[in-house]
Scaffold this motif. Structure first.
Motif, PDB file in Angstrom:
ATOM      1  N   HIS A 279      38.874  37.055  59.834  1.00 32.59           N
ATOM      2  CA  HIS A 279      39.851  37.713  60.688  1.00 32.59           C
ATOM      3  C   HIS A 279      39.228  38.043  62.042  1.00 32.59           C
ATOM      4  N   PRO A 280      40.029  38.192  63.075  1.00 26.59           N
ATOM      5  CA  PRO A 280      39.473  38.384  64.424  1.00 26.59           C
ATOM      6  C   PRO A 280      38.776  39.719  64.625  1.00 26.59           C
ATOM      7  N   ASN A 281      39.143  40.739  63.850  1.00 28.13           N
ATOM      8  CA  ASN A 281      38.556  42.062  64.042  1.00 28.13           C
ATOM      9  C   ASN A 281      37.541  42.354  62.951  1.00 28.13           C
ATOM     10  N   SER A 282      36.293  42.376  63.313  1.00 22.00           N
ATOM     11  CA  SER A 282      35.231  42.739  62.390  1.00 22.00           C
ATOM     12  C   SER A 282      34.658  44.075  62.842  1.00 22.00           C
ATOM     13  N   GLY A 283      34.640  45.048  61.955  1.00 22.52           N
ATOM     14  CA  GLY A 283      34.132  46.356  62.338  1.00 22.52           C
ATOM     15  C   GLY A 283      34.872  47.442  61.598  1.00 22.52           C
ATOM     16  N   TYR A 284      35.221  48.483  62.343  1.00 21.90           N
ATOM     17  CA  TYR A 284      35.748  49.687  61.716  1.00 21.90           C
ATOM     18  C   TYR A 284      36.990  50.167  62.437  1.00 21.90           C
ATOM     19  N   VAL A 285      37.746  50.985  61.752  1.00 19.39           N
ATOM     20  CA  VAL A 285      39.019  51.461  62.274  1.00 19.39           C
ATOM     21  C   VAL A 285      38.863  52.101  63.646  1.00 19.39           C
ATOM     22  N   THR A 286      37.800  52.868  63.825  1.00 21.60           N
ATOM     23  CA  THR A 286      37.624  53.566  65.090  1.00 21.60           C
ATOM     24  C   THR A 286      37.496  52.612  66.267  1.00 21.60           C
ATOM     25  N   GLY A 287      37.026  51.405  66.005  1.00 21.33           N
ATOM     26  CA  GLY A 287      36.865  50.438  67.087  1.00 21.33           C
ATOM     27  C   GLY A 287      38.169  49.936  67.659  1.00 21.33           C
ATOM     28  N   LEU A 288      39.272  50.171  66.946  1.00 20.70           N
ATOM     29  CA  LEU A 288      40.576  49.704  67.424  1.00 20.70           C
ATOM     30  C   LEU A 288      41.458  50.827  67.950  1.00 20.70           C
TER      31      LEU A 288
END
Length: 687
Positions: A279-288
């Protein structure tokens, strides 16, 4: 002067109450939350007839049909009429459990059980009496695990008006409920649900919404979304950020897409913490999370996740200087004993094993079961980073979680799709090829959670809108000025008088020139769950009054049409008890009014049988300030007294709309009364 009255029940339990010299024993009993038998309250029916073992009292007015002369001579009395003249001992002809209000049990039948992903089940049930269970979107119930003495707590994933109720349940190997669902559960099985429970639920508001969910913490968010969609919500801005640990944990993407068509104001993003995600978003909720999602602090935030996720979001908002007015969260603590040895443990409604959804939501081995993500492993927090230390023998590697703010926001694209005809678990590791995105046929309607039938035909792939060549997604919070836009001319600086010299300003190290708004936090807890809400302090905002009203409106939804005659009589008695201390627009006895008014407003919360709701109400700053300020007040809105009785009348006639209107209006008048009392207190302290 007050007298002590001992109420002796048939089961050997004795309860003590304080009774004033002009107060009936029944009124004092109900104010102490002891529901002795009562009906007419006029000395006409004899329902409350009891035996006074010792002490003297004024028997009051009554008719012979309620209490004969011979019975009165033998020491019998009517608590609804008797006023003590000394300490009393009264035998109450019933057991002590009449004084208790508990959450109700609701028998149910399993209508569907489906394994949605490697770590998630969807369980759907039909209640024997659906009308008997009212719940608020976001709340949970306790479910007894068949064949055991254990219970587990799960949030509803369906709307509050759904006929069939569904739950999104985290699978944990060896867990009591997990193994029941994986090996034994079948359509037709009988279950018992107890509730509803919890103080995490959708408050009534028209403000923008930011919803944050981790793993199967999506369950209460789905309930919130379905309730909003069913209500016809359209233009209200709603944004969901949904995070999981692995691609194989992602569920219900088609349902989330469906909500964006039912609610045009809704958008959503997916983020997976695994760096190998497709998926295009790798990381954590806070990053979005971006400033635009908060709408200048006016958005209501609802967050369901593990403790590290909750704290990471709070830390992110603080670090970015992003203040919010209404922030509601629910976080879950791990079960501490193995499922094979624990005794009647209640696991959290949304237990977080997919904990890698916000800064400290690092990948964790799933060791416990519940209905939202699994438990995070023990973590050491240092400088904003979280080092996750797996227990010995776990397969998940230790991971150092970087600050979430370094993760760039990106729009979502493809999701994992279930091949046609496949209803069991799809086993796929990150990096394996994904099935194509499937388009829905004309007229397609997404089913409710847990009710996904097996696909019979493959749907043609849908086109994905292409971005312009060279497009780069900006980092969160970095919004450059539009290309070619003229620079705004600097504002003119006012001229200073001749000879003016500005005074020197010296700031201590680390000091700033702005003072952040103080906030007040209310926290309630139960077995395996901690819920809270954060609002600006009452000295800086009226948000606390709105928070109090939102809880009361929730209590209305849970109790309207469900109070019996005795409860309605008690409600009216409490209103009259508070009103006697007010004359027009002035207090006759503000201290007595404050105590009686608190009992009146707490009544509906007690009737829900949900202690978390009652505690959430009591712990709000506005409630605590009211109890400390009003005893010294003089003025009161003259509308308070009639509104107390009108609210009771709305419940007696089961008029939900009237009750909701009256509570909103009553809040405005309570706000005026409180603000006046607080202003006078400030003036008095300054003089």
């Amino acid at each position: 002067m007050t007298f002590k009255v001992a109420l002796s029940f048939e089961d050997g339990v004795t309860r003590f109450i304080n009774c004033g010299p002009t107060e009936t024993v029944a009124d004092a009993s109900y104010k102490a939350r002891i529901n002795i038998p009562l009906d007419c309250r006029d000395g006409a029916c004899g329902t409350c007839k009891s035996l006074c073992e010792s002490g003297t009292f004024d028997g009051g007015d009554y008719i012979d049909d309620a209490l004969t002369d011979d019975e009165a001579d033998a020491g019998y009395c009517l608590p609804c009429q008797m006023v003590p003249q000394s300490d009393l001992v009264v035998q109450i002809p019933t057991t002590s459990d009449v004084a208790k209000t508990a959450a109700a049990a609701h028998p149910a039948t399993v209508t569907s059980v489906e394994r949605l992903a490697e770590g998630a089940f969807a369980l759907t049930v039909e209640l024997d009496d659906r009308a008997a269970l009212a719940f608020l979107p976001g709340q949970y119930v306790n479910i007894a695990v068949p064949g055991t003495d254990q219970t587990r707590s799960y949030s509803f994933s369906t709307g509050a008006d759904a006929n069939h109720l569904s739950f999104l349940i985290k699978y944990a190997a060896g867990g009591a409920m997990s193994e029941y669902l994986a090996q034994h559960c079948a359509v037709g099985d009988r279950l018992e649900l107890t509730g509803p429970m919890g103080s995490f639920f959708l408050r009534e508001s028209e403000r923008p919404l930011l919803l944050l969910a981790g793993g199967t913490g999506l369950a209460p968010v789905l309930s919130i979304l379905e309730t909003l969609a069913a209500a016809g919500t359209s233009g209200r801005p709603i944004h969901l950020i949904y995070g999981t640990s692995l691609d194989t944990d992602v569920v219900y993407t088609d349902l989330l897409d469906e909500y964006t068509t039912r609610m045009p104001g809704m958008t959503w993003d997916l983020v997976v913490s695994d760096p190998d995600t497709v998926h295009p978003n790798s990381g954590y909720v806070t990053g979005l999370i971006t400033p635009e999602h908060l709408h200048d602090g006016t958005a209501d935030i609802y967050l369901c996740g593990p403790p590290p996720m909750v704290e990471a979001v709070r830390g992110h908002l603080d670090a970015e200087g992003l203040q919010v007015t209404h922030f509601y969260y629910e976080k879950f603590t791990p079960a501490t004993t193995p499922a094979t040895t624990e005794t009647a443990a209640t696991e959290s409604p949304t237990e977080m094993a997919d904990t890698a959804t916000a800064s400290p939501e690092a990948t964790a081995t799933e060791t416990t079961e519940t209905n939202t993500v699994a438990e995070p492993e023990p973590a050491a927090v240092e400088g904003g980073d979280v080092v996750v230390v797996p227990d010995e023998g776990e397969s998940s590697p230790a991971a150092t979680v970087p600050p979430a703010a370094s993760t760039a926001a990106a729009s979502r694209t493809s999701h994992v799709a279930r091949p046609a005809g496949v209803t069991t678990l799809i086993s796929r590791r990150p990096g394996d090829p994904l099935a194509a995105i499937e388009a829905r046929p004309d007229g397609y309607t997404a089913p409710a959670p847990g009710l996904f039938p097996a696909a019979t035909t493959a749907e043609p792939p849908a086109g994905i809108a292409a971005r312009p060549d060279g497009y780069v997604t900006p980092a969160p919070g970095l919004f450059p000025a539009a290309s070619g836009a003229p620079a705004e001319p600097p504002a003119a600086i006012g001229a200073r008088p001749d000879g003016y010299t500005p005074p020197p300003v010296t700031l201590p190290p680390g000091a700033t020139t702005t003072t952040p708004t103080p906030f007040s936090e209310t926290v309630t807890s139960g077995p395996g769950v901690v819920s809270g809400e954060i609002h600006p302090a009452i000295s800086h905002s009226d948000a606390q009054f709105d928070a109090r009203m939102a809880l009361e409106l929730g209590a209305v939804e849970l109790t309207m049409g469900k109070l019996d005659r005795a409860q309605l009589d008690e409600f009216r008695m409490l209103a009259e008890s508070a009103n006697q201390y007010v004359d027009g627009d002035r207090f006759l006895d503000p201290a007595q009014f404050t105590a009686a008014n608190a009992q009146f407003h707490e009544f509906l919360f007690r009737c829900t049988g949900n202690d978390a709701l009652l505690q959430a109400y009591r712990m709000l700053e506005v409630t605590q300030v009211m109890n400390s300020v009003l005893p010294d007040a003089r003025w009161v809105s003259e509308d308070i007294v009639p509104e107390h009785l009108e609210i009771v009348e709305a419940f007696e006639s089961a008029d939900r709309d009237a009750a909701r209107y009256l509570i909103r209006r009553h809040t405005a008048h309570a706000k005026a009364t409180m603000r006046t009392a607080m202003d006078r207190q400030v003036v008095g302290a300054a003089s």
